[in-house]
Design a protein around this motif. Sequence first.
Motif, mmCIF file in Angstrom:
data_model
loop_
_atom_site.group_PDB
_atom_site.id
_atom_site.type_symbol
_atom_site.label_atom_id
_atom_site.label_comp_id
_atom_site.label_asym_id
_atom_site.label_seq_id
_atom_site.Cartn_x
_atom_site.Cartn_y
_atom_site.Cartn_z
ATOM 1 N N SER A 549 -2.275 -13.205 -3.508
ATOM 2 C CA SER A 549 -1.208 -14.142 -3.884
ATOM 3 C C SER A 549 -1.711 -15.576 -3.805
ATOM 4 N N TYR A 550 -2.442 -15.898 -2.755
ATOM 5 C CA TYR A 550 -2.989 -17.246 -2.570
ATOM 6 C C TYR A 550 -3.933 -17.618 -3.714
ATOM 7 N N LEU A 551 -4.729 -16.632 -4.158
ATOM 8 C CA LEU A 551 -5.698 -16.876 -5.228
ATOM 9 C C LEU A 551 -5.087 -16.741 -6.627
ATOM 10 N N SER A 552 -3.789 -16.436 -6.682
ATOM 11 C CA SER A 552 -3.068 -16.269 -7.959
ATOM 12 C C SER A 552 -3.705 -15.194 -8.828
ATOM 13 N N ILE A 553 -4.113 -14.101 -8.196
ATOM 14 C CA ILE A 553 -4.686 -12.979 -8.929
ATOM 15 C C ILE A 553 -3.550 -12.082 -9.402
ATOM 16 N N PRO A 554 -3.465 -11.811 -10.699
ATOM 17 C CA PRO A 554 -2.346 -11.013 -11.212
ATOM 18 C C PRO A 554 -2.378 -9.574 -10.710
ATOM 19 N N ARG A 555 -1.231 -8.968 -10.677
ATOM 20 C CA ARG A 555 -1.116 -7.558 -10.301
ATOM 21 C C ARG A 555 -1.727 -6.685 -11.392
ATOM 22 N N ASP A 556 -2.214 -5.520 -10.970
ATOM 23 C CA ASP A 556 -2.735 -4.577 -11.960
ATOM 24 C C ASP A 556 -1.643 -4.131 -12.921
#
Length: 573
Positions: A549-556
């Motif tokens: 979440s902190y790195l703004s990585i999208p969900r699969d």
Amino acid sequence: MKKRAIILSTAITFGFIAVVFRLVDIMLFNHEWFSERAKFQQIRKEIIPVKRGIIFDRRGRELAINLDTESIYCDPSEVISPNKVAFAISERINQKPEIILAKLNADKKFNWIERKVNIEYTQSIKDLKLRGIGFAPEVKRYYPKGSLASHIIGFVNVDNDGLEGIEQKYDKYLTSRSEKAYVFRDAKGNVLSDGQSFSLSKEVMGNNVVLTIDEGLQYILEKNLDAAYLQWHAASATAIMMDPYTGEILAMANRPTFDINDPSNAAPSQRRNRAITDCYEPGSTFKIIAGTAALEEGLVKPDTRFDCSAGYIEVGGKRIKDPHKHGVLSFKEVIQKSSNVGTIKIGLSLGRERLYEYIKRFGFGEKTGIDLTGEASGWVYSPSKWSGTSIGAISIGQEVAVTPLQILRAYASIANGGFLVRPYVVSKVVSPEGNTIYKTNPETKRILSEKTANLFREILKTVTEEGGTALEAAVDGNQVAGKTGTAQLIDPKTKRYSKDKYVSSFVGFVPADKPRIAMIVVIHEPKGQIYGGVVAGPVFKRIASESLSYLSIPRDDSGEKGLLMISKNVTGK
């Protein structure tokens, strides 16, 4: 009266003539000699204190800075009423008066009273105008985040020499050679007000160091490691987060820890960077070696069957059991369910030499080369020293000693497609003028084919799925690939495996198909539970979830599948 006046006038005239001749001698005939002598007496060389370079995180946030302070010294021979002076100073710097009094009574011309005192406190002492008491400007190292990343940053001594961590490893970059300035002083050694015009007054700065650490990720990792350390009443705990493609360490922490602003009050066990110094038998996380070696050598396929129904296997006259009985398992299920019996059968099919070859390929028994001091290499015996049971024990992570970082690096090679990386914590060194004078370049070496790495990655995904040993490590919205480890510790008294002391661990990477972070969590001697999936798995999950979440990585599942799930939740269908 007239005679006396003549004598007095004559004396004054001759005296005036003598003064004139002396002034002519000083100002005209011997001017240079007297001028040089005056400079020697009035002008002193002073060493300009060097300010260590700043230590930044990867986003430019300050982790180590400098504070301007003053040190208090005395000339005991000049001090009047030492008892009163000691008491007056003690009230203002929170030091015992008897300690100060001993320094004031010392048989020497110079003695430190207190080093690196807050300028506000020294000003209150200056206002007292105590004879024999002096002040010297000094720079104090300060860590604004307290204990955050303490085992990485390290600390310095009172003279600002690096003692541990980055402060020690990169000391030659953080410091610069001291320079000298010239200042005017009076007979008592006080700096004259106009002396600065003659000084080389300039600030001497060391180079700045930029770390690969992210302060935000470090905080997330430490917060959750703290909670686990307390929850399981553990003897110690370690967690490391790394970029699996470059080897950059994004976060690293150990418990117990310490405040790097006050290292003298920390025990050696608190200051030790266990992530790289402490070796342990890894248990099931080491099964990656036998598994990948068998795939790489073409001895197995994911659906190759192994009969594990007996629940045990005898190797060299010793019976090694599975924690739970299994039937016939495929190779994929052997890893998913962490079967000792199945893994040992795989190890036996490889043989001693090939198993040892792959252990060395993954870098075990050698230092990773991380740019921190105190790294241990662990140990792996050569096959010539193995006993009859060794091939079975080593296949399941016994009879070897590894560091948490070595295990993490092995799993990173699966995440990145088969490359062994060199971990590092310093991204670059920058001069005070902003020029990059040193930069760390990633170092990688292929140890597995991409096909093998991808196959084993698919198998590691099943560990956090139904039927695997680490359901509690699964991250909502992003698939995790990883492996649990539950290893018995050696009892120092009996020299045998303890029945109640274990090391619980989980190591993996996420998102599984496009990994952004690889991470290991190791909990030593947890109380109440022992299995890696139960003890370490949830810690991995919490750290990974917050970090993504902190790195703004999208969900699969953020694509069409995610929209469909959202629609179902809204409509209830």
